[in-house]
Motif scaffolding. Structure first.
Motif, PDB file in Angstrom:
ATOM      1  N   THR A 248      -0.279  66.263  19.615  1.00 31.69           N
ATOM      2  CA  THR A 248      -0.557  64.832  19.744  1.00 31.69           C
ATOM      3  C   THR A 248       0.019  64.305  21.056  1.00 31.69           C
ATOM      4  O   THR A 248      -0.632  63.520  21.760  1.00 31.69           O
ATOM      5  N   LEU A 251      -2.365  65.229  23.693  1.00 31.63           N
ATOM      6  CA  LEU A 251      -3.592  64.421  23.617  1.00 31.63           C
ATOM      7  C   LEU A 251      -3.370  63.024  24.189  1.00 31.63           C
ATOM      8  O   LEU A 251      -4.195  62.507  24.952  1.00 31.63           O
ATOM      9  N   ASP A 255      -5.597  61.522  27.184  1.00 33.78           N
ATOM     10  CA  ASP A 255      -6.345  60.271  27.019  1.00 33.78           C
ATOM     11  C   ASP A 255      -5.892  59.231  28.033  1.00 33.78           C
ATOM     12  O   ASP A 255      -6.707  58.514  28.622  1.00 33.78           O
ATOM     13  N   TYR A 501     -10.213  67.056  29.494  1.00 35.58           N
ATOM     14  CA  TYR A 501     -11.119  66.984  28.347  1.00 35.58           C
ATOM     15  C   TYR A 501     -10.988  68.230  27.482  1.00 35.58           C
ATOM     16  O   TYR A 501     -10.967  68.156  26.255  1.00 35.58           O
ATOM     17  N   ALA A 504      -7.690  68.201  25.722  1.00 34.52           N
ATOM     18  CA  ALA A 504      -7.752  67.257  24.597  1.00 34.52           C
ATOM     19  C   ALA A 504      -8.480  67.890  23.423  1.00 34.52           C
ATOM     20  O   ALA A 504      -8.030  67.823  22.266  1.00 34.52           O
ATOM     21  N   ILE A 508      -7.020  68.569  19.752  1.00 33.70           N
ATOM     22  CA  ILE A 508      -7.618  68.014  18.533  1.00 33.70           C
ATOM     23  C   ILE A 508      -7.927  69.135  17.537  1.00 33.70           C
ATOM     24  O   ILE A 508      -7.642  69.031  16.344  1.00 33.70           O
ATOM     25  N   ALA A 515      -7.273  60.463  18.836  1.00 37.39           N
ATOM     26  CA  ALA A 515      -8.089  60.650  20.034  1.00 37.39           C
ATOM     27  C   ALA A 515      -8.877  59.392  20.371  1.00 37.39           C
ATOM     28  O   ALA A 515      -9.428  58.750  19.486  1.00 37.39           O
ATOM     29  N   LYS A 516      -8.928  59.056  21.642  1.00 37.99           N
ATOM     30  CA  LYS A 516      -9.605  57.828  22.048  1.00 37.99           C
ATOM     31  C   LYS A 516     -11.115  57.998  22.140  1.00 37.99           C
ATOM     32  O   LYS A 516     -11.864  57.038  21.948  1.00 37.99           O
ATOM     33  N   TYR A 523     -15.280  65.554  23.650  1.00 36.54           N
ATOM     34  CA  TYR A 523     -14.547  65.881  24.883  1.00 36.54           C
ATOM     35  C   TYR A 523     -15.178  67.100  25.562  1.00 36.54           C
ATOM     36  O   TYR A 523     -15.439  67.118  26.754  1.00 36.54           O
TER      37      TYR A 523
END
Lengths: 644, 995
Positions: A248, A251, A255, A501, A504, A508, A515-516, A523
């Motif tokens: 996290t 991430l 983001d 990306y 990320a 995830i 995640a945005k 991503y």
């Protein structure tokens, strides 16, 4: 008589006077006009700036040590793996130590020693910059803090590379000012803690942008921090002190950088690389103009600087015995494939010098969709043109002897390689390298590249004046530069935003939350769609088993991601396609995700072959052997990593 | 005193007028070889009256008929002699030749002593030994002729240096070379003096002898005394030789057919992949042709020397001038060493209390060395390649189509490879030149005052300025440039040094007591400056003379070190039998840490002339017997200037297009650096038997060195790879024996033999902080320095051992190494390291034997030299020259393993060789017949008519043969052919003539 004596005594007196005069107190003081010392120079603002500057050039040396970071992976091997490997009778054959993972992968390997030496040389310089800051006079704190941030970033980067290669490592945090043979290892998890603390400090101290191009910024520090969290999250061997919260953390940083808008992805993937024409004789770009766009790309968050190509720019540290000593980037020379040697200039930069230390595995070619993915053509050049007029006699051609003499003019095609998924279907497509061929150039496809079924004995001479090893890896080629090991002025991109990306997505998949942009596939597909260009949104296909050349060509898989298909292997495939040969990362990516053994064995023939046909790669290889120089020069001798 | 002398002269004058009563004395003057001496001067002491001998050596002179008269006899080349005449009328006078007289005197630094009075360990060489083998460099003359001195050549290139070790290795880092003093020029270089100009070389070995030079003499001292003027009529000597150097003793390379066998046929036999060959190569192989590249680049060449010298003077002033020319060409094309020397020495006694003198040398040498690569390329180039482009069968197969031909030569020789271009191209002077020129004016001037009887003050200045320039030019087509434009470098280095010595000496002799005392103050300074300019992209072949037309970069540097010293020495002799020497010296060295700069080094020696004691004489065994013992301390500060400072390393970086300065810490400044100190005990014994027809000198010594200065390798996790520091202790123990025998001595026939033996045992006693080994530095407590530590070669894995081989991950035909700890794994990791101590580069012992035979006017001499126990990691085996794992380069012939040749000597081609390096360690012991000389001295009866005093012609063979088990070019040094020349054998003829 008296006069004589007088003269005698006067002479003696004068001479004794000279003696006394000769013994000045300063006679033994050292006079050293040609150099200054660390103690008197680094206390000045000018001196301190040069010290921080000196923390950068070794990045060139370090990043040019690609053998331990690219070879022995799924994507690269030291040797091409065509030919001899197909003959199991060649029991004595083995690949390079880094590919074979056999007894020759041991502490005496020079590349590991070089990498180690350079990393710690860098650490010592950064330590000097960090520890000497307080004594500097005449420098405002705000500037000083930025410089400390830069040094802490560069130190972290060095420790991060070292800890991934070797695990528990020495972690000096102060400048070395006395020589000691005693070395203490620090546990990997403590190294990670130090790196994360330093990077957090660097993030706080560094500015968003720097006046000088190529200096470390806040963004670069966040990028590295994201990668460090991601790596710790996987928690190699449960030894890094990682938790799922690290994913996290990674991430959030990704983001943050994506949404900052500071590092937009190029719309055209090819803008990231030097401009180059497939036919070098029709090249219009100059050395300088070819890299202008790429070197200015905003997608690049941190790169090793080579843009100043003048003679004063040493390739890093000219005094380092392990340094290549040449000037400029050498990326363009180090990957597989030059031209086939027919009607070619020799030892010129026309086709760039090729000193292939990293040969693309066959599996790597087959990860790309040659028709849809611009990265296939962007990474590989499948055609060779004559660069001088020449005559070729095929009389010595084997295993297809035919007597033919061919004349080529400049820019005539001399060889092509067909895309892996479009093999030759008719004899009309045959090249001159095959009896009955009608094309005046060699045409090669899968069958030719592997001589499948054509060779029956390893002693058979393969001495074909026309044939070609495979497509040239030309992503980094720069036209118009001198022949040699270096000289490229292309800035080596270490971090670029496309990777945010994929990082990320990886985070995830490993359970990161918040995640945005959405799910992992969102991503992932952002990176893919940019690479598809006009085909964005379509579904490109790669070989289902890329490493298995005997697999039927119909066995293909779509590599667009969906929420249900996305997984670590897909992400690793995409890292491979997007970043092939970049950033000294592949070995670390595979190690981080626990996929090194599986994927190297699947893709890399030399790893599969191991020694005498028995694969040797094992869990111990996820840590490299400590270089022999460290064992031999430390006292008491430090412990080798297990299994070596 | 002067007044008295005048008075005596005056009275004599009056007396001779007043009485004028004289008587005639007749006589003959002979040399110690029995020949009569013409032109000798005979003067009546205290008068101007004199005469000279006629061609038969006869003279007659009138002397006062009453009272004692003293005749002074002088002749060039002989010592002056005084004879008191009372009643004799017929005299037979024998003069002793100068050289013999000088041989009996040993130069000991700031003075000289009679050999008889020596208390320390000193080795000496006389002119006949120095020039016997016509060395281009005087260093060479020491090899095999002096005990305790190991001379090793470092290259076959003409004009290259030698490594000199006196009594083993005391220090490890920096120069282990001894201090060289040429006529008071301290720190000179032996290569800078013409061997023909040397009167004597004295080697000070023990601490007591070298103590006078303190720190600078820590590795021993070599004192060179040049020939000086002799009073008398001008005398001219001319010495010359001319020789031809042939390439010889070359290791055999594979020919084309053997190359094919070793890289294709036998590789396949062993299960590997055959090398590939072009049609052009196959044509060579199949037609039985082969190219001998080494033979093509190595040709016979010339060596020559001519020296002319003039000496003369009168009673007050003597002079000697000489001019010399030495040429030694290399066997590799365009390589040569030429040296021009001028020497002038004037010594003048201005009056009875003032003496001045000056000696000056001017040397100029030029040393073109050609391409660094020629020989290596010739050893690498395949024998299957062709010399000329037109002989290539199919140029399109390799790279030949792309470049070439050049002057009809092929560049890539018809081989499909582009690593080694045709060596004949690099050998061409238009393609590659590399020339070093050195000019070195040096000299010494002194003024000596006699203050009181026996008390003198001498002040001398010696200075030297070595100016070395190097130009290197690489044209397009040279190996490193190929298609790139020419590049060149030009660099200059200058070492300017001076030493000022102020010396107060006192001599006293009363009765049985003799005392001499010396006090000295000395200051030394050395400035080293350098600059270099490198240019690339030169538009045309302007050598290094128009660098501005290219892209240039410049570097420059400076360093200085200085040494200040105070010294005192006392020699005391009682009854000519008991001899004492005490020396103390304090040195301050600039390059050490401030608080550790100064150190004091005392020493003492005692000698007992036992042979003069009646109870020894009565034994009737010894014609001479002397016992010596000495003990002393010396120091070494042999580190680079600024070793205590952490300097800056210049690197650079650019941010975008902006270049920035970047200075990194360059090294660890060791702020505790101090003197390395040695204590040495020396026991010496001189013995003579049978009226000294057999004489022997035996020396036993032990030297302990502590605070060893070492450039210690560091774990690189420090960010550095080494630091100059004081570590540990090393000891050297040794035995030296010198034996001279006059085997046969008759009127017409004589045979002398000189044998020397030197053994040194070097041992590391301790390392700093209790460390017992630093493998990276090759240091192991209990072993000598310069050790080899590696896997031990244990033969070759044979077919029968397949299973065992497999358990080690090896194959039949692979190099087998010893599994030292028998754990079934070959590893160099901590705790299971299988590497072991293999040997050392230091020799176990060395021996030399010189024989001289003369029969009437013929003379013969030859020298054997033996070195035992040196181990090298053979550069030829370790390099490409014997790499049978690949087919790229040619190799020397080795007895390699195949499935049909189960040898244990050398591994099999086509089989992977992870431990190939273990095979490279080889014993480099050798015996060399160094030189054989046959000479003929033209009889005096013939020469006299032509006013020639002396004439000798000779023939010589240098390096006729050696015997060794070592594979390679020359066992003496470890060559890998890079920057080297081939071994040679030289035939020379020479002439010595004197007028």
């Amino acid at each position: 008589m008296k006069n004589n004596n007088l003269i005698r005594y006067i002479c003696s007196f004068v001479l004794l006077g000279l003696v006394a005069g000769g013994c000045k107190k300063t006679f033994l003081d050292e006079y050293n006009p040609s150099n200054r010392t660390t103690d008197n120079f680094y206390t000045t603002a000018t001196g301190y700036e040069t010290l921080v500057n000196a923390c950068y050039p070794l990045l060139r040396d370090i990043t040019q040590q690609r053998i331990p970071t690219l070879n022995g992976t799924d994507m690269f091997s030291a040797n091409g793996w065509t030919g001899t490997l197909l003959f199991p009778t060649l029991t004595t054959q083995s690949g390079s130590p880094y590919d074979a993972y056999d007894i020759s992968l041991n502490s005496s390997l020079g590349e590991l020693q070089s990498l180690w030496d350079m990393l710690y040389r860098e650490v010592n310089r950064c330590n000097a910059a960090v520890t000497r800051a307080t004594a500097v006079t005449g420098m405002v704190d705000s500037v000083k803090n930025v410089r400390i941030g830069e040094a802490k970033f560069l130190r972290s980067l060095s420790f991060f590379w070292a800890v991934q290669q070797w695990g528990d490592i020495p972690m000096p945090l102060t400048e070395t000012t006395t020589g000691s043979l005693e070395v203490k290892k620090t546990a990997a998890k403590d190294v990670y803690t130090q790196i994360i603390n330093d990077l957090n400090d660097a993030v706080a101290k560094l500015p968003v942008t720097q006046k000088d191009a190529g200096r470390v910024t806040k963004g670069a520090a966040k990028f590295l921090l994201a990668r460090v969290y991601l790596t710790r999250g996987w928690n190699f061997n449960n030894s890094l002190g990682g938790t799922s919260a690290d994913f996290t953390s990674a991430l959030v940083l990704c983001d943050d950088l994506i949404s900052s808008g500071l590092y937009p992805m190029e719309s055209n993937w090819n803008n990231l690389w030097p401009i180059h024409n497939k036919n070098p004789k029709k090249e219009t770009a100059t050395a300088a103009s070819s890299v202008a766009i790429a070197n200015a790309s905003k997608e690049v968050i941190f790169s090793v600087q080579y843009a100043n190509g003048t003679g004063t720019a040493y390739n890093g540290d000219a005094n380092l015995s392990t340094s290549t000593g040449t000037i400029g980037n050498d990326l363009h020379t180090r990957f597989s494939g030059g031209p086939n040697g027919v009607a070619q200039e020799s030892r010129t930069g026309t086709y760039n010098r090729f000193l292939p230390a990293h040969n693309v595995t066959w599996g790597a070619y087959r990860l790309f969709d040659p028709q849809m993915d611009v990265r296939y053509e962007g990474t590989f050049n499948s055609v060779v043109y004559a660069t001088i007029a020449g005559t070729v006699s095929l009389s010595a051609n084997k295993p297809y002897p035919q007597s033919l003499t061919l004349s080529y003019a400049i820019s005539d095609t001399t060889a092509i390689v067909l895309p892996w998924n479009v093999p030759m279907t008719s004899t009309a497509q045959l090249g001159v390298n095959i009896p009955g061929g009608t094309k005046k150039y060699a045409v090669q496809n899968v069958v030719d590249l592997f001589w499948l079924g054509k060779l029956t004995s390893p002693t058979q001479q393969i001495n074909d004046a026309m044939s070609w090893g495979g497509p040239m890896f030309w992503k980094f080629w720069q036209p118009g530069i001198a022949y040699g090991d270096g000289f490229s002025t292309f800035n080596d991109p270490l971090f670029r935003s496309a990777e945010l990306y994929l990082m990320a997505a990886e985070a995830i998949v490993k359970g990161a939350t918040g995640a945005k942009l959405g799910t992992a596939d969102v991503y992932y597909n952002r990176v893919l769609d940019r690479a598809l260009g006009t085909n964005a949104g379509k579904s490109p296909k790669c070989a289902t088993n890329p490493g298995n050349v005997l697999d039927p060509l119909t066995n293909v898989t779509i590599y667009r991601a969906t929420p249900s298909t996305i997984n670590i292997d897909m992400i690793l495939d995409e890292y491979g396609r997007e970043f092939l040969g970049e950033g000294n990362e592949r070995w670390y990516q595979l190690k981080r995700t626990g996929k090194l053994i599986e994927r190297a064995t699947k893709f890399n023939g030399w790893t599969a072959w191991g020694r005498a046909g028995v694969s040797q790669i094992a869990a111990k290889h996820l840590l490299r052997p400590i270089p022999q120089g460290m064992l031999d020069n430390s006292s008491p001798r430090i412990e080798q990593n297990p299994g070596y | 005193m002067r007044k008295g002398l005048l008075l005596v002269t005056f009275l004599t004058f009056i007396a001779s007028i007043a009485f004028a009563q004289t008587r005639k004395i007749n006589g003959t003057v002979q040399g110690d070889n029995g020949a009569v001496i013409a032109g000798a001067s005979i003067t009546l002491k205290g008068t101007t009256k004199g005469t000279t001998t006629n061609n038969d050596g006869k003279f007659s002179i009138d002397v006062p008929s009453s009272g004692k008269a003293v005749l002074v006899i002088n002749s060039i080349g002989f010592g002056s002699q005084e004879i008191a005449v009372s009643t004799q009328t017929d005299l037979s006078i024998k003069l002793t030749s100068d050289s013999k007289q000088l041989e009996d005197v040993v130069v000991v630094g700031y003075g000289s002593v009679r050999k008889k009075d020596l208390t320390g360990a000193v080795g000496s060489l006389a002119p006949r030994d120095i020039v016997r083998a016509n060395p281009a460099n005087a260093t060479q003359a020491l090899q095999g002729q002096v005990t305790g001195v190991v001379i090793t050549k470092t290259s076959n290139k003409p004009g290259q240096g030698f490594a000199i070790d006196i009594r083993g290795q005391n220090t490890i880092t920096g120069a282990t070379e001894p201090l060289v003093v040429i006529d008071g020029v301290i720190g000179a270089r032996l290569r800078d003096i013409n061997p023909q100009d040397i009167q004597s070389i004295d080697i000070l070995k023990d601490a007591s002898s070298t103590a006078i030079y303190g720190a600078r003499g820590a590795n021993g001292v070599i004192i060179v005394t040049s020939k000086k003027g002799v009073a008398g009529k001008p005398k001219v000597t001319f010495d010359s030789y001319l020789g031809q150097k042939q390439p010889a003793h070359l290791p055999q390379l594979l020919n084309a057919q053997q190359f094919y066998q070793a890289t294709a046929t036998d590789v396949v036999l062993n299960g590997g992949t055959a090398n590939t060959f072009t049609a052009s190569e196959m044509n060579m192989i199949n037609s039985g042709k082969s190219t001998d590249w080494v033979g093509l680049v190595a040709k016979p060449s010339t060596m020559a020397n001519s020296t002319v010298a003039v000496t003369g003077g009168n009673a007050g002033t003597t002079y000697r001038f000489s001019g010399g020319y030495i040429q030694e060409d290399g066997n590799i094309a365009s390589t040569s060493f030429k040296k021009y020397t001028l020497n002038a020495a004037v010594d003048s006694r201005l009056n009875n209390w003032l003496r001045v003198g000056i000696t000056a040398y001017i040397n100029y040498s030029t040393n073109p060395t050609g391409s660094l690569e020629i020989l290596r390329s010739a050893y690498r180039a395949r024998p299957t390649g062709v010399i000329y482009y037109n002989d290539i069968v199919n140029p399109s197969e390799g790279n030949d189509l792309a470049i070439g031909p050049w002057n009809d030569l092929s560049i890539w020789m018809g081989i499909k490879d582009n690593q080694v271009p045709n060596p004949l191209i690099d050998a061409d002077p238009s393609i590659y030149q590399n020339t070093t020129t050195i000019s070195n004016p040096m000299g010494n001037a002194f003024i000596e005052l006699t203050l009181l009887k026996g008390l003198t003050f001498k002040s001398s200045l010696s200075a030297s300025s070595i100016d070395e320039r190097n130009g290197e030019f690489r044209n397009t087509l040279s190996k490193s440039q190929l298609t790139n434009p020419p590049r060149a470098n030009y660099s200059q280095k200058n070492w300017g040094t001076y030493t000022i010595d102020n010396q107060l000496s006192y001599n006293l002799a009363t009765g049985k007591h003799k005392l001499s005392a010396t006090a000295l103050q000395s200051a030394y300074k050395n400035n080293a400056e350098n600059y270099a300019i490198a240019a690339t992209n030169l538009p045309f072949g302007s050598l290094w003379y128009n660098l501005g037309t290219g892209t240039t970069t410049a570097t420059s540097g400076f360093s200085r070190n200085s040494l200040e010293s105070y010294m005192g020495r006392v020699n005391y002799t009682f009854n000519d039998k008991y001899l004492f020497t005490l020396t103390g010296r304090a040195d301050g060295a600039s390059q050490l840490a401030t608080e550790n700069r100064w150190a004091f080094f005392p020493s003492g020696a005692f000698a007992w002339q036992a042979g003069d004691e009646n109870f020894i004489k009565n034994l009737n065994i010894f014609s001479d017997l002397k016992l010596r013992v000495s003990y002393g301390e010396v120091g070494n500060s042999n580190v680079a200037a600024y070793s205590t400072q952490a300097g800056l390393l210049t690197t650079s970086y650019s941010f975008g297009a902006t270049a920035v300065s970047a200075f990194a810490p360059a090294a660890i400044g060791n702020k505790d650096l101090k003197w390395e100190r040695s204590q040495e005990l020396n026991l010496g014994l001189n013995m003579g038997f049978l009226d000294n027809r057999i004489s022997a000198t035996v020396e036993l010594y032990k030297r302990n060195t502590r605070d060893l200065i070492l450039n210690q390798t560091l774990p690189t996790s420090t960010g550095f790879s080494s630091v100059v520091t004081n570590v540990g202790k090393v000891s050297n123990k040794g035995l030296e024996i010198m034996l001279n025998t006059r085997n046969i001595e008759t009127k017409h026939f004589s045979w002398n033999t000189s044998i020397n033996f030197s053994k040194n045992i070097n041992n590391i006693e301790a390392l700093a902080n209790g460390v017992t080994s630093v493998i990276g530095s090759g240091l192991f407590v209990g072993k000598p320095v310069r050790s080899h530590f590696d896997y031990q070669f244990a033969g070759i894995w044979q077919l029968a051992d397949s299973t065992a081989a497999k358990s080690f991950g090896q194959f039949p035909g692979s190099v087998k190494v010893t599994d030292t700890n028998k754990d079934g794994v070959i590893s160099n990791s901590t705790g299971k390291d299988d590497r072991m101590w293999l040997g050392t580069q230091l020799p176990n012992f060395t021996m030399g034997m010189t024989n001289r035979v003369s029969y009437k006017n013929l003379d013969l001499s030859f020298l054997f030299y033996y070195r035992n126990g040196t181990m090298y990691k053979n550069g030829m085996l370790d390099g490409t020259m014997a790499d049978y794992t690949g087919g790229r380069y040619n190799k020397i012939v080795m007895n390699y393993w195949t499935k049909n040749n189960p040898t244990n000597d050398f591994y099999g081609p086509g089989v992977s060789q992870p431990y190939r390096g273990a095979r490279s360690y080889e014993d480099a012991s050798f015996i060399r017949l160094s030189d054989v000389t046959v000479g003929y001295t033209v009889p005096k009866s013939i020469l006299d008519k032509r006013k020639i005093e002396r004439m000798r012609i000779y023939m010589q063979v240098l390096n006729p043969n050696y015997w060794t088990k070592y594979n390679g070019m020359d066992p003496e040094y470890n060559s890998n052919t890079y920057i080297d020349d081939v071994p040679n054998l030289t035939y020379a003829v020479g002439l010595n003539i004197g007028f």
